[in-house]
Design a protein around this motif. Structure first.
Motif, PDB file in Angstrom:
ATOM      1  N   ALA A  49       0.653  -1.139  -0.172  1.00 29.00           N
ATOM      2  CA  ALA A  49       0.047  -0.047  -0.191  1.00 29.00           C
ATOM      3  C   ALA A  49       0.884   0.987  -0.193  1.00 29.00           C
ATOM      4  O   ALA A  49       0.205   2.399  -0.617  1.00 29.00           O
ATOM      5  N   ALA A  50       2.245   0.828   0.696  1.00 28.03           N
ATOM      6  CA  ALA A  50       2.590   2.141   0.584  1.00 28.03           C
ATOM      7  C   ALA A  50       4.259   2.243  -0.251  1.00 28.03           C
ATOM      8  O   ALA A  50       5.368   3.212   0.146  1.00 28.03           O
ATOM      9  N   VAL A  51       4.519   1.113  -0.631  1.00 31.19           N
ATOM     10  CA  VAL A  51       6.264   0.753  -0.786  1.00 31.19           C
ATOM     11  C   VAL A  51       5.718  -0.022  -2.119  1.00 31.19           C
ATOM     12  O   VAL A  51       5.074  -0.466  -2.343  1.00 31.19           O
ATOM     13  N   ALA A 110       7.361  -3.600   8.619  1.00 31.85           N
ATOM     14  CA  ALA A 110       7.145  -1.637   8.151  1.00 31.85           C
ATOM     15  C   ALA A 110       8.312  -1.391   7.763  1.00 31.85           C
ATOM     16  O   ALA A 110       9.055  -0.987   6.933  1.00 31.85           O
ATOM     17  N   LEU A 111       9.620  -2.731   8.412  1.00 33.23           N
ATOM     18  CA  LEU A 111      11.259  -2.007   8.827  1.00 33.23           C
ATOM     19  C   LEU A 111      11.815  -2.501   7.247  1.00 33.23           C
ATOM     20  O   LEU A 111      12.140  -2.646   6.221  1.00 33.23           O
ATOM     21  N   PHE A 112      11.047  -3.923   7.131  1.00 29.58           N
ATOM     22  CA  PHE A 112      11.365  -4.462   5.658  1.00 29.58           C
ATOM     23  C   PHE A 112      10.088  -5.441   5.207  1.00 29.58           C
ATOM     24  O   PHE A 112      10.272  -6.856   4.662  1.00 29.58           O
ATOM     25  N   PRO A 113       9.848  -4.748   4.042  1.00 27.41           N
ATOM     26  CA  PRO A 113       8.622  -5.420   3.054  1.00 27.41           C
ATOM     27  C   PRO A 113       9.444  -5.734   1.842  1.00 27.41           C
ATOM     28  O   PRO A 113      11.069  -5.777   1.684  1.00 27.41           O
ATOM     29  N   LEU A 114       9.582  -6.772   2.053  1.00 31.99           N
ATOM     30  CA  LEU A 114       9.357  -8.085   1.208  1.00 31.99           C
ATOM     31  C   LEU A 114       8.641  -9.180   0.050  1.00 31.99           C
ATOM     32  O   LEU A 114       7.667  -9.699   0.643  1.00 31.99           O
ATOM     33  N   ALA A 170       3.871  -8.739   2.977  1.00 29.64           N
ATOM     34  CA  ALA A 170       4.145  -9.357   4.852  1.00 29.64           C
ATOM     35  C   ALA A 170       4.633 -10.422   4.321  1.00 29.64           C
ATOM     36  O   ALA A 170       4.238 -11.111   4.670  1.00 29.64           O
ATOM     37  N   ALA A 171       5.757 -10.438   4.008  1.00 31.14           N
ATOM     38  CA  ALA A 171       6.470 -11.930   4.171  1.00 31.14           C
ATOM     39  C   ALA A 171       7.535 -12.227   5.242  1.00 31.14           C
ATOM     40  O   ALA A 171       7.554 -13.194   5.649  1.00 31.14           O
ATOM     41  N   MET A 172       8.089 -10.932   5.706  1.00 34.45           N
ATOM     42  CA  MET A 172       9.056 -11.119   6.955  1.00 34.45           C
ATOM     43  C   MET A 172       8.286 -10.144   8.025  1.00 34.45           C
ATOM     44  O   MET A 172       8.163  -9.578   7.926  1.00 34.45           O
ATOM     45  N   PRO A 173       8.158 -11.006   9.030  1.00 36.75           N
ATOM     46  CA  PRO A 173       8.289 -13.150   9.823  1.00 36.75           C
ATOM     47  C   PRO A 173       7.081 -13.446   9.137  1.00 36.75           C
ATOM     48  O   PRO A 173       6.089 -12.776   8.798  1.00 36.75           O
TER      49      PRO A 173
END
Length: 257
Positions: A41-43, A130-134, A181-184
């Motif tokens: 949605a934002a990345v 939030a910190l690591f979109p994967l 939203a893969a990690m984690p």
């Protein structure tokens, strides 16, 4: 303790079901809304793809980039893959819900701690999102709104191509889901949570072995369907560790008060 007094005492230990339902429902609703503010949605796809390339490069550096090879072993067995699509889409919620309900009715003394652990584990995953979109493996080469533009990586989006309960890249699910939203991996975190919450309460050998196998089966499912890298499961383990430690501290402080 007589058999006549045990049920009433169990009842006093058990939280009110409608309050529990309201709290869990509200928490998951807020969690889902917050989760979907990050990621797709934002990345941009380029940022999520760049993170995916970092993951792949790191796995290769330690000789453990095997996700595509694992999928290649089974992708020709359509019925087998369709089962794991079903496993991925359904068991994640069903087994977790059954575990919660069973703890609530059979082991009310232990239920509050494991409920809190599950909620805090789920909430802590938001930090990773939030910190690591994967970008998951299934999106690396498909282009489009959320897909990557890597040269053909060989991954198959098994739900979209072979069939499952739904597809995350079409219809309402595409608009409502955080595609990155893969990690984690909460699939793995929740499966391990189920094992830890129930392992002391099962006596049937088949049930015990099935429970012990469940996290490993979940790990297989998330990788063979190309929804996750194996390292996402390690992230799920970390999220569960944070949730467990935070729940331990909270309940210890509450008990003292």
């Amino acid at each position: 303790m007589s058999t006549e007094t045990r049920p009433s005492r169990q009842g006093r230990l058990r939280p009110r079901w409608y309050l529990e339902l309201a709290v869990i429902g509200a928490f998951y609703g807020i969690y889902s809304w917050v989760r979907n503010q990050f990621g797709s949605a934002a990345v941009s796809p380029s940022e999520a793809q760049a993170n995916a390339e970092l993951v792949i490069d790191w796995e290769r550096s330690i000789g453990l980039y095997f996700e595509r090879d694992l999928q290649d072993l089974f992708i020709g067995w359509v019925s087998f893959i369709q089962f794991w699509n079903l496993f991925y889409g359904l068991f994640h919620f069903a087994v977790t819900a059954i575990t919660l309900i069973w703890l609530y009715y059979r082991f009310p003394r232990h239920y509050p701690f494991w409920r809190t652990t599950g909620l805090l584990t789920t909430g802590s995953a938001l930090v990773g999102f939030a910190l690591f979109p994967l970008m998951p493996p299934r999106l690396l080469s498909v282009g489009g709104t959320y897909g990557g533009d890597l040269p053909d990586t060989g991954y198959v989006d098994t739900v979209a191509d072979l069939g499952g309960l739904w597809s995350f890249t079409s219809g309402a699910a595409e608009q409502l889901s955080n595609q990155y939203a893969a990690m984690p991996s909460l699939h793995f975190a929740w499966s391990l949570w189920c094992f830890l919450a129930l392992r002391k309460h099962l006596t049937n050998p088949v049930a015990k072995w099935s429970l012990a196998a469940y996290p490993w089966l979940t790990l297989f499912a998330i990788v063979v369907t190309a929804n996750h890298y194996w390292i996402d499961a390690v992230g799920g383990l970390g999220a569960l560790g944070v949730g467990w430690a935070a729940a331990k501290g909270y309940h210890r402080l509450r008990d003292r008060r």
